[in-house]
Design a protein around this motif. Structure first.
Motif, PDB file in Angstrom:
ATOM      1  N   TYR A 157      -4.670   1.952   4.699  1.00 25.79           N
ATOM      2  CA  TYR A 157      -4.089   2.818   3.674  1.00 25.79           C
ATOM      3  C   TYR A 157      -2.604   2.502   3.489  1.00 25.79           C
ATOM      4  O   TYR A 157      -2.117   2.388   2.351  1.00 25.79           O
ATOM      5  CB  TYR A 157      -4.265   4.280   4.069  1.00 25.79           C
ATOM      6  CG  TYR A 157      -3.507   5.252   3.194  1.00 25.79           C
ATOM      7  CD1 TYR A 157      -3.945   5.555   1.910  1.00 25.79           C
ATOM      8  CD2 TYR A 157      -2.343   5.865   3.652  1.00 25.79           C
ATOM      9  CE1 TYR A 157      -3.244   6.437   1.106  1.00 25.79           C
ATOM     10  CE2 TYR A 157      -1.640   6.753   2.853  1.00 25.79           C
ATOM     11  CZ  TYR A 157      -2.085   7.034   1.582  1.00 25.79           C
ATOM     12  OH  TYR A 157      -1.385   7.909   0.788  1.00 25.79           O
ATOM     13  N   ILE A 215       1.339  -2.698  -0.843  1.00 21.06           N
ATOM     14  CA  ILE A 215       0.945  -3.667  -1.872  1.00 21.06           C
ATOM     15  C   ILE A 215       1.086  -3.074  -3.274  1.00 21.06           C
ATOM     16  O   ILE A 215       1.543  -3.748  -4.211  1.00 21.06           O
ATOM     17  CB  ILE A 215      -0.502  -4.147  -1.627  1.00 21.06           C
ATOM     18  CG1 ILE A 215      -0.562  -4.991  -0.349  1.00 21.06           C
ATOM     19  CG2 ILE A 215      -1.022  -4.947  -2.817  1.00 21.06           C
ATOM     20  CD1 ILE A 215      -1.961  -5.329   0.105  1.00 21.06           C
ATOM     21  N   ASN A 216       0.714  -1.807  -3.427  1.00 20.73           N
ATOM     22  CA  ASN A 216       0.814  -1.144  -4.736  1.00 20.73           C
ATOM     23  C   ASN A 216       2.248  -1.040  -5.236  1.00 20.73           C
ATOM     24  O   ASN A 216       2.481  -0.914  -6.445  1.00 20.73           O
ATOM     25  CB  ASN A 216       0.196   0.254  -4.670  1.00 20.73           C
ATOM     26  CG  ASN A 216      -1.316   0.219  -4.499  1.00 20.73           C
ATOM     27  OD1 ASN A 216      -1.948  -0.808  -4.730  1.00 20.73           O
ATOM     28  ND2 ASN A 216      -1.882   1.332  -4.083  1.00 20.73           N
ATOM     29  N   LYS A 217       3.202  -1.075  -4.321  1.00 19.12           N
ATOM     30  CA  LYS A 217       4.613  -0.966  -4.697  1.00 19.12           C
ATOM     31  C   LYS A 217       5.260  -2.330  -4.943  1.00 19.12           C
ATOM     32  O   LYS A 217       6.412  -2.411  -5.344  1.00 19.12           O
ATOM     33  CB  LYS A 217       5.389  -0.234  -3.592  1.00 19.12           C
ATOM     34  CG  LYS A 217       5.028   1.243  -3.419  1.00 19.12           C
ATOM     35  CD  LYS A 217       5.794   1.860  -2.249  1.00 19.12           C
ATOM     36  CE  LYS A 217       5.461   3.345  -2.077  1.00 19.12           C
ATOM     37  NZ  LYS A 217       5.989   4.156  -3.193  1.00 19.12           N
ATOM     38  N   LYS A 221      -6.478   8.954   6.086  1.00 19.40           N
ATOM     39  CA  LYS A 221      -5.277   8.262   5.626  1.00 19.40           C
ATOM     40  C   LYS A 221      -4.175   8.252   6.680  1.00 19.40           C
ATOM     41  O   LYS A 221      -3.446   7.266   6.825  1.00 19.40           O
ATOM     42  CB  LYS A 221      -4.751   8.911   4.342  1.00 19.40           C
ATOM     43  CG  LYS A 221      -5.642   8.692   3.133  1.00 19.40           C
ATOM     44  CD  LYS A 221      -5.048   9.329   1.898  1.00 19.40           C
ATOM     45  CE  LYS A 221      -5.925   9.091   0.673  1.00 19.40           C
ATOM     46  NZ  LYS A 221      -5.358   9.719  -0.545  1.00 19.40           N
ATOM     47  N   CYS A 243       7.415   2.471   3.380  1.00 19.32           N
ATOM     48  CA  CYS A 243       6.560   1.693   2.485  1.00 19.32           C
ATOM     49  C   CYS A 243       7.373   0.978   1.410  1.00 19.32           C
ATOM     50  O   CYS A 243       7.083  -0.176   1.053  1.00 19.32           O
ATOM     51  CB  CYS A 243       5.510   2.597   1.846  1.00 19.32           C
ATOM     52  SG  CYS A 243       4.241   3.184   2.993  1.00 19.32           S
ATOM     53  N   GLU A 244       8.401   1.653   0.909  1.00 20.85           N
ATOM     54  CA  GLU A 244       9.260   1.041  -0.106  1.00 20.85           C
ATOM     55  C   GLU A 244      10.021  -0.158   0.458  1.00 20.85           C
ATOM     56  O   GLU A 244      10.118  -1.214  -0.179  1.00 20.85           O
ATOM     57  CB  GLU A 244      10.241   2.083  -0.648  1.00 20.85           C
ATOM     58  CG  GLU A 244       9.571   3.161  -1.495  1.00 20.85           C
ATOM     59  CD  GLU A 244      10.522   4.288  -1.871  1.00 20.85           C
ATOM     60  OE1 GLU A 244      11.704   4.220  -1.453  1.00 20.85           O
ATOM     61  OE2 GLU A 244      10.095   5.226  -2.571  1.00 20.85           O
ATOM     62  N   LYS A 286       5.985  -6.211  -6.527  1.00 21.82           N
ATOM     63  CA  LYS A 286       5.997  -6.923  -7.806  1.00 21.82           C
ATOM     64  C   LYS A 286       5.097  -8.160  -7.745  1.00 21.82           C
ATOM     65  O   LYS A 286       4.579  -8.605  -8.763  1.00 21.82           O
ATOM     66  CB  LYS A 286       7.427  -7.354  -8.148  1.00 21.82           C
ATOM     67  CG  LYS A 286       8.404  -6.206  -8.408  1.00 21.82           C
ATOM     68  CD  LYS A 286       9.788  -6.726  -8.740  1.00 21.82           C
ATOM     69  CE  LYS A 286      10.412  -7.464  -7.542  1.00 21.82           C
ATOM     70  NZ  LYS A 286      11.808  -7.913  -7.825  1.00 21.82           N
ATOM     71  N   SER A 289       2.241  -8.628  -5.935  1.00 18.87           N
ATOM     72  CA  SER A 289       1.000  -8.286  -5.236  1.00 18.87           C
ATOM     73  C   SER A 289      -0.116  -9.304  -5.475  1.00 18.87           C
ATOM     74  O   SER A 289      -1.064  -9.387  -4.694  1.00 18.87           O
ATOM     75  CB  SER A 289       0.525  -6.886  -5.645  1.00 18.87           C
ATOM     76  OG  SER A 289       0.309  -6.820  -7.051  1.00 18.87           O
ATOM     77  N   GLN A 325      -2.211  -0.923   1.794  1.00 22.47           N
ATOM     78  CA  GLN A 325      -2.508  -0.851   0.364  1.00 22.47           C
ATOM     79  C   GLN A 325      -1.389  -0.157  -0.395  1.00 22.47           C
ATOM     80  O   GLN A 325      -1.041  -0.538  -1.526  1.00 22.47           O
ATOM     81  CB  GLN A 325      -3.831  -0.114   0.135  1.00 22.47           C
ATOM     82  CG  GLN A 325      -4.317  -0.161  -1.307  1.00 22.47           C
ATOM     83  CD  GLN A 325      -4.601  -1.575  -1.776  1.00 22.47           C
ATOM     84  OE1 GLN A 325      -5.501  -2.239  -1.279  1.00 22.47           O
ATOM     85  NE2 GLN A 325      -3.816  -2.045  -2.752  1.00 22.47           N
ATOM     86  N   LYS A 326      -0.803   0.849   0.234  1.00 21.84           N
ATOM     87  CA  LYS A 326       0.316   1.565  -0.395  1.00 21.84           C
ATOM     88  C   LYS A 326       1.507   0.631  -0.586  1.00 21.84           C
ATOM     89  O   LYS A 326       2.187   0.665  -1.627  1.00 21.84           O
ATOM     90  CB  LYS A 326       0.703   2.769   0.469  1.00 21.84           C
ATOM     91  CG  LYS A 326       1.602   3.759  -0.229  1.00 21.84           C
ATOM     92  CD  LYS A 326       1.741   5.035   0.595  1.00 21.84           C
ATOM     93  CE  LYS A 326       2.615   6.051  -0.128  1.00 21.84           C
ATOM     94  NZ  LYS A 326       2.720   7.319   0.634  1.00 21.84           N
ATOM     95  N   ALA A 370       7.604  -3.030   1.012  1.00 18.74           N
ATOM     96  CA  ALA A 370       7.218  -3.648  -0.253  1.00 18.74           C
ATOM     97  C   ALA A 370       8.312  -4.584  -0.760  1.00 18.74           C
ATOM     98  O   ALA A 370       8.037  -5.719  -1.192  1.00 18.74           O
ATOM     99  CB  ALA A 370       6.909  -2.571  -1.290  1.00 18.74           C
TER     100      ALA A 370
END
Length: 281
Positions: free
Chosen positions: A148, A154-156, A142, A113-114, A158, A160, A151-152, A117
């Motif tokens: 899920y 996207i939350n990480k 999840k 995920c990182e 800059k 978004s 979204q994870k 992102a």
């Protein structure tokens, strides 16, 4: 049970456009060889790798190579597709497909995920694009939800604010209508890749199975594949830059090769129909 019913009632059993294997364990090879030789009448393989594996397994059932029939799926326009048509006036639109399966296959979902992102931020900053996340599976659990994971990611990010997450349920033709508005795509889902290629859209594939290589191989695009368990930001950015800079030439290449893929699918359909006519009674 359907295969067993087919044999009981003496009906042809056809394995249609599938990727099979790898047959790594002894019992897997024994069972697969027995099943494919004695319980199927015809096999259509989606990729060259499956054809080679079946040959090595000494499968006597006739095997034919045929691309996924999803290449023939017609796109359907929706309000979301109309929204993206208008959005394209402001700049390019790039599809971004992450998945819970890719996260698991990476062996480190959090790192996956990182990386995604950071990569998404890079794409937005280097192209000025609007990024559209297209999850394929929207299950509430999840562990089984692409939404899920998206979204994870996207939350990480800059950037978004320049993203859109498709979180409504759409049919396959409707999703293809949305995908048709992309300039290029980054995709971890096989059928998102098929949808892109069938529309002449260049795609960077993030895969964990030989089916990704095989579908790209139809168009000579193997160099645009990244293995999910070997992901790193430098490789992703380097390959994406090449894809983005060559997108017009790649569109022409894909469009030029599409008729051949279609022809193979129709030929497989003829073989299937003729086989049923001969075997069914």
């Amino acid at each position: 049970p359907y295969i067993l019913y087919g044999k009981i009632f003496r009906k042809p059993v056809i394995k249609y456009t599938a990727d099979l294997g790898p047959f790594q364990t002894r019992w897997n090879r024994i069972f697969s060889k027995f099943y494919l030789n004695y319980f199927t009448d015809l096999i259509f393989a989606r990729g060259e790798t499956t054809v080679k594996r079946l040959k090595q397994l000494n499968i006597k059932t006739p095997v034919y190579l045929a691309p996924d029939t999803a290449f023939l799926l017609e796109p359907v326009k929706t309000r979301m597709a109309e929204f993206l048509i208008n959005k394209k006036k402001d700049g390019p639109i790039i599809g971004f497909s992450t998945s819970h399966m890719a996260a698991r296959q990476s062996n480190n979902p959090e790192k996956y995920c990182e990386i995604m992102a950071d990569f998404a931020d890079y794409i937005i900053e280097s192209t000025g694009a609007y990024l559209v996340f297209i999850p394929n599976e929207l299950y509430p659990e999840k562990d089984s939800s692409d939404k899920y994971i998206s979204q994870k990611v996207i939350n990480k990010m800059k950037n978004s604010g320049k993203t859109l997450l498709i979180d409504e349920e759409y049919t396959a033709p409707e999703l293809k209508g949305i995908i048709s508005q992309f300039d290029v795509a980054v995709a971890a889902r096989y059928h998102t890749i098929v949808a892109c290629l069938s529309l002449g859209i260049p795609v960077l594939a993030i895969g964990w199975h030989t089916k990704y290589y095989d579908v790209l191989n139809i168009f000579g695009l193997q160099e645009y594949l990244c293995e999910v368990n070997l992901l790193n930001n430098n490789d992703l950015k380097r390959i994406f830059n090449r894809l983005w800079d060559s997108r017009e030439e790649l569109k022409e290449l894909i469009t030029h090769k599409l008729p051949g893929a279609h022809k193979s699918i129709y030929k497989a359909g003829e073989i299937l129909v003729n086989s049923i006519k001969v075997k069914a009674f």
